[in-house]
Design a protein around this motif. Structure first.
Motif, mmCIF file in Angstrom:
data_model
loop_
_atom_site.group_PDB
_atom_site.id
_atom_site.type_symbol
_atom_site.label_atom_id
_atom_site.label_comp_id
_atom_site.label_asym_id
_atom_site.label_seq_id
_atom_site.Cartn_x
_atom_site.Cartn_y
_atom_site.Cartn_z
ATOM 1 N N GLY A 164 57.144 9.958 24.344
ATOM 2 C CA GLY A 164 56.647 10.742 24.498
ATOM 3 C C GLY A 164 56.562 11.874 25.231
ATOM 4 O O GLY A 164 56.325 13.470 25.159
ATOM 5 N N GLU A 165 57.423 12.125 26.453
ATOM 6 C CA GLU A 165 57.614 12.741 27.333
ATOM 7 C C GLU A 165 58.602 13.523 26.989
ATOM 8 O O GLU A 165 59.879 13.225 26.138
ATOM 9 C CB GLU A 165 57.918 12.075 28.503
ATOM 10 N N SER A 166 58.719 14.460 26.723
ATOM 11 C CA SER A 166 60.022 16.157 26.936
ATOM 12 C C SER A 166 60.389 16.796 28.401
ATOM 13 O O SER A 166 59.601 16.930 29.068
ATOM 14 C CB SER A 166 58.613 17.588 25.466
ATOM 15 N N ILE A 167 61.411 16.920 28.235
ATOM 16 C CA ILE A 167 62.359 17.157 29.684
ATOM 17 C C ILE A 167 63.171 18.797 28.732
ATOM 18 O O ILE A 167 63.677 18.390 27.798
ATOM 19 C CB ILE A 167 63.176 16.311 29.656
ATOM 20 N N VAL A 168 63.167 19.347 29.269
ATOM 21 C CA VAL A 168 63.983 20.724 29.087
ATOM 22 C C VAL A 168 65.136 21.186 29.760
ATOM 23 O O VAL A 168 64.622 21.160 31.245
ATOM 24 C CB VAL A 168 63.159 21.730 29.548
ATOM 25 N N PHE A 169 66.240 21.456 29.286
ATOM 26 C CA PHE A 169 67.069 21.463 30.314
ATOM 27 C C PHE A 169 67.912 22.955 30.240
ATOM 28 O O PHE A 169 67.870 23.920 29.022
ATOM 29 C CB PHE A 169 68.333 20.718 30.111
ATOM 30 N N ALA A 170 68.087 23.976 30.685
ATOM 31 C CA ALA A 170 68.852 25.619 30.782
ATOM 32 C C ALA A 170 69.818 25.498 31.874
ATOM 33 O O ALA A 170 69.903 24.684 32.942
ATOM 34 C CB ALA A 170 67.595 25.948 31.853
ATOM 35 N N ALA A 171 70.602 26.234 31.076
ATOM 36 C CA ALA A 171 72.077 26.190 31.098
ATOM 37 C C ALA A 171 72.168 27.730 31.998
ATOM 38 O O ALA A 171 71.842 28.996 30.827
ATOM 39 C CB ALA A 171 73.144 26.188 31.047
ATOM 40 N N SER A 172 71.949 28.752 32.335
ATOM 41 C CA SER A 172 71.927 30.016 32.920
ATOM 42 C C SER A 172 72.776 30.487 34.152
ATOM 43 O O SER A 172 73.331 30.161 34.802
ATOM 44 C CB SER A 172 70.501 31.053 33.182
ATOM 45 N N THR A 173 72.616 31.673 34.119
ATOM 46 C CA THR A 173 73.238 32.682 34.911
ATOM 47 C C THR A 173 72.662 32.973 36.360
ATOM 48 O O THR A 173 72.793 34.107 36.948
ATOM 49 C CB THR A 173 74.573 34.113 34.535
ATOM 50 N N HIS A 206 56.895 25.692 28.687
ATOM 51 C CA HIS A 206 55.982 27.025 28.821
ATOM 52 C C HIS A 206 57.100 28.172 28.305
ATOM 53 O O HIS A 206 56.854 28.702 26.762
ATOM 54 C CB HIS A 206 55.246 27.875 29.471
ATOM 55 N N LEU A 207 58.088 28.161 29.106
ATOM 56 C CA LEU A 207 59.335 29.621 28.200
ATOM 57 C C LEU A 207 59.377 29.066 26.665
ATOM 58 O O LEU A 207 59.563 29.541 25.832
ATOM 59 C CB LEU A 207 60.124 29.326 29.445
ATOM 60 N N PHE A 208 59.974 27.325 26.848
ATOM 61 C CA PHE A 208 60.938 27.469 25.732
ATOM 62 C C PHE A 208 59.878 27.401 24.552
ATOM 63 O O PHE A 208 60.202 27.432 23.417
ATOM 64 C CB PHE A 208 60.664 25.691 26.038
ATOM 65 N N ASP A 209 58.464 26.481 24.428
ATOM 66 C CA ASP A 209 57.654 26.589 23.412
ATOM 67 C C ASP A 209 57.524 28.852 23.302
ATOM 68 O O ASP A 209 57.213 28.793 21.326
ATOM 69 C CB ASP A 209 56.027 26.586 23.934
ATOM 70 N N LYS A 210 57.756 29.072 24.209
ATOM 71 C CA LYS A 210 57.295 31.017 23.593
ATOM 72 C C LYS A 210 58.357 31.443 23.136
ATOM 73 O O LYS A 210 58.289 32.187 21.841
ATOM 74 C CB LYS A 210 57.384 31.692 24.702
ATOM 75 N N GLU A 211 59.371 30.619 23.410
ATOM 76 C CA GLU A 211 60.873 31.125 22.251
ATOM 77 C C GLU A 211 60.415 30.998 21.389
ATOM 78 O O GLU A 211 60.927 31.068 20.261
ATOM 79 C CB GLU A 211 62.189 30.935 23.186
ATOM 80 N N LYS A 261 66.243 16.671 20.024
ATOM 81 C CA LYS A 261 67.184 16.971 20.473
ATOM 82 C C LYS A 261 67.038 18.718 19.568
ATOM 83 O O LYS A 261 66.886 18.830 18.885
ATOM 84 C CB LYS A 261 68.240 17.249 21.031
ATOM 85 N N GLU A 262 66.325 19.802 20.442
ATOM 86 C CA GLU A 262 66.050 21.075 20.088
ATOM 87 C C GLU A 262 66.627 22.231 21.193
ATOM 88 O O GLU A 262 66.960 21.905 22.404
ATOM 89 C CB GLU A 262 64.371 21.420 20.445
ATOM 90 N N VAL A 263 67.110 23.327 20.409
ATOM 91 C CA VAL A 263 68.211 23.980 21.488
ATOM 92 C C VAL A 263 66.961 25.935 20.342
ATOM 93 O O VAL A 263 67.285 25.573 19.190
ATOM 94 C CB VAL A 263 69.579 24.431 20.607
ATOM 95 N N VAL A 264 67.348 26.296 21.812
ATOM 96 C CA VAL A 264 66.889 27.575 21.869
ATOM 97 C C VAL A 264 67.567 28.742 22.699
ATOM 98 O O VAL A 264 67.969 28.100 23.875
ATOM 99 C CB VAL A 264 65.171 28.111 21.939
#
Length: 647
Positions: free
Chosen positions: A237-246, A256-261, A119-122
């Motif tokens: 080997g798979e990655s899943i990204v979760f986003a919590a946002s307003t 791509h956004l996660f990698d950029k951040e 798990k990675e968080v940004v």
């Protein structure tokens, strides 16, 4: 090997892991904060904590936490962790943690049987959006992930409880849902980079406890609402990204956004880089034109005095002169509005405190050392002149220039210095009259202002301010220096405060001082003997009446400035040492810095808390990350480097 790394033995020991916190910010006022095992121990903790200006000036916890469950062969392994009544922890997901490290981004490795999950968080910069990437590193059979969001939708100053007002409504959005528990709040969008099934099973989880709030004497029990859960399969080997946002995000862009951040983050691979990272967390951009520095996390706003004391260390010491100028541009607008008696349009509090204008000049003085006097005059020469003239002309509502050259301020009924705790509506430390650091700042401002005025060919002002400085110097020594070789903290008529306090270090540290070298050494020696700790200077000597070195519980307001240790004061102490003793004190100061480096892995990772107990073992207290402390340690490291190269 990561600088910030913890193995399984520490992570599974809650006595060790629950005291270590992790802070992520977006530089626009929002933050994410919890412990390194994702068990919230404060009401200020939360996965997504954002300002809601439509409601008030507080931050608000929208998403408290996100429990992840690994499902294999019908067996469920919940990786979450919450504290309930009776010191009960459930579901004890910390026992699956194999390691935790935080180089660029916080990373946790879980092992559940044959499953290895990372798990990675940004926190996305300048957006109210937290991103979490889950990668299945290993698995020997079909694996499903289940995500259960715990929602609060309440101010950081309150706890929420089960109620019938909370809305259970939700709408499906791209790979997720949006929901809002109460009117006036923004929608919370919870989305994944992969298609999933949302199962609506609304329920309240009752009696979650926050031990840090219990320790501080506040309400510490709340109920959290869980609308249901998201579920999806994941392959090795798979990655899943979760986003919590307003705001909603296009889910195809999330990876791509996660990698950029991540690429935008600087590594926290040593003491200095951790402090630089912490410095950036105090940045706050309310809009495209205004830049601020928050005083600290998780509860401080932008305060004027803190801004000017912190500004040089958080910017100039790490070669970020441009951000100094951006913050000062916003601050100058506020200072001028105050001096012109206009409504304040900038979001800086306490700008009316009588020493704020003087600390602004001190901050600009540090800028001159970095950018040169010529540019300083061009950028801020008029502001310095206007501030000095404003004070001389008696326009400040609580700063009077007396005929003896000293500044007088009334602090009997309202705290007017950095020692500002209040009990029953009255200052605990009622510093009033001729206050030692106010007048040290005043002398320094006059001398620095005169120097710039002379370089700008304004001999009249230069001479006037030099004369005032000489008058201030004579009165300062006569008023503050006592027969025991240290300085009174304040003098008000026949009242002289004999308490040995750290505010007398400022005239020793400033570039221009009314004290002679012998007088400086005497003051410094007493600070060393009675105030110095490995965590900064005590706010009161153990030999002075009322010494109370532990700031906790219901009596913390009384003890806040009665013996607790403050790292930012230690910064000025180190500067005074270097100015008086030059290279002979380098090794001593380097050893002092080791005491701060220890803090990188003890409390909030990679930063410095607000204060410490004045006695061993010097336990951390207060805010988990404090701007003035980070700033002064960075400035001390910068001074160390400069003096190391002086032959």
């Amino acid at each position: 090997m990561s600088y910030l790394r913890f193995e399984k033995a520490l992570m599974t020991n809650l006595e060790e892991s629950l005291s270590r916190e992790l802070l992520r910010t977006n530089r626009s006022g929002a933050y994410s904060c919890s412990t390194i095992v994702d068990c919230n121990t404060r009401k200020y903790h939360g996965l997504l904590v954002v300002p809601v200006p439509e409601l008030d000036d507080d931050n608000h916890v929208l998403l408290s936490s996100l429990d992840v469950t690994v499902v294999q062969h019908g067996a469920e392994f919940n990786l979450g962790l919450h504290k309930y009544q009776g010191n009960n922890f459930s579901p004890k997901g910390h026992k699956y943690i194999r390691e935790f490290y935080c180089e660029k981004v916080p990373t946790t490795i879980y092992r559940v049987g044959g499953v290895l999950l990372k798990k990675e968080v940004v926190f996305q910069h300048y957006e109210h959006r937290i991103l979490i990437r889950y990668t299945l590193l290993d698995a020997h059979s079909e694996t499903t992930l289940r995500f259960k969001p715990f929602m609060a939708f309440r101010s950081v100053n309150q706890c929420t409880h089960e109620n019938n007002t909370a809305s259970r409504d939700f709408q499906m959005v791209d790979n997720g849902i949006k929901t809002c528990m109460y009117a006036g709040y923004p929608d919370l969008y919870m989305q994944f980079s992969k298609a999933n099934e949302f199962v609506f099973v609304p329920d309240w989880y009752r009696g979650i406890e926050y031990p840090k709030e219990q320790e501080r004497g506040y309400s510490y029990v709340e109920d959290l609402y869980v609308p249901g859960y998201f579920e999806m399969n994941i392959k090795k080997g798979e990655s899943i990204v979760f986003a919590a946002s307003t705001s909603e995000i296009k889910t195809s862009t999330m990876k791509h956004l996660f990698d950029k951040e991540v690429d935008d983050r600087s590594p926290r691979d040593n003491f200095f880089h951790c402090l630089v990272n912490a410095a950036h967390q105090f940045h706050n951009s309310a809009n495209k034109t205004e830049r601020y520095l928050l005083a600290g996390y998780p509860w401080f706003k932008c305060r004027a005095r803190d801004t000017f004391i912190s500004l040089p260390g958080l910017t100039l010491s790490i070669d970020e002169q441009d951000y100094f100028e951006l913050v000062m541009k916003t601050a100058e607008k506020g200072l001028r509005e105050f001096m012109q008696n206009k409504p304040l349009t900038v979001k800086i509090t306490e700008i009316d405190q009588p020493d704020v204008l003087l600390w602004a000049i001190w901050a600009i003085q540090q800028y001159a050392k970095s950018a040169g006097d010529e540019k300083c005059i061009s950028m801020y020469g008029k502001l310095i002149s206007d501030i000095i003239c404003y004070i001389i002309d008696g326009k400040h509502p609580n700063l009077r220039l007396d005929t003896n050259g000293l500044l007088y301020a009334n602090g009997h009924d309202k705290p007017i210095t950095w020692m500002n705790s209040i009990v029953n509506g009255k200052p605990v430390v009622p510093r009033s009259g001729y206050i030692v650091e106010f007048n040290a700042l005043w002398f320094n401002a006059l001398k620095f202002g005169a120097k710039l005025a002379k370089q700008n060919n304004n001999e009249t002002k230069a001479n006037q301010w030099e004369d005032l400085a000489e008058s201030c110097k004579q009165s300062f020594v006569r008023t503050f220096l006592n027969d025991y070789g240290y300085l009174f903290d304040y003098v008000d008529g026949n009242m002289m405060d004999w308490s040995v306090r750290p505010n007398m270090i400022f005239p020793v540290a400033f570039d221009y001082s009314p004290l002679s070298p012998e007088q400086k050494k005497s003051v410094l020696d007493i600070c060393t003997r009675e105030l110095l700790t490995p965590k900064g200077l005590r706010s009161l000597s153990p030999k002075s009446g009322g010494y109370s070195p532990v700031c906790s519980g219901a009596n913390r307001d009384y003890s806040y400035y009665q013996g607790t240790a403050w790292p930012w004061l230690g910064g000025f102490y180190m500067e005074a040492c270097l100015k008086l003793y030059k290279r002979t004190r380098l090794s001593f100061i380097e050893r002092q810095m080791v005491g701060y480096e220890d803090e990188m892995i003890i409390n909030c990772l990679g930063t410095i808390p607000e204060l410490f107990d004045g006695n061993p073992p010097f336990k951390a207290r207060g805010a988990i990350s404090y701007a003035m402390n980070v700033a002064e340690i960075l400035r001390t490291l910068n001074l160390l480097e400069k003096y190391s190269y002086v032959k």
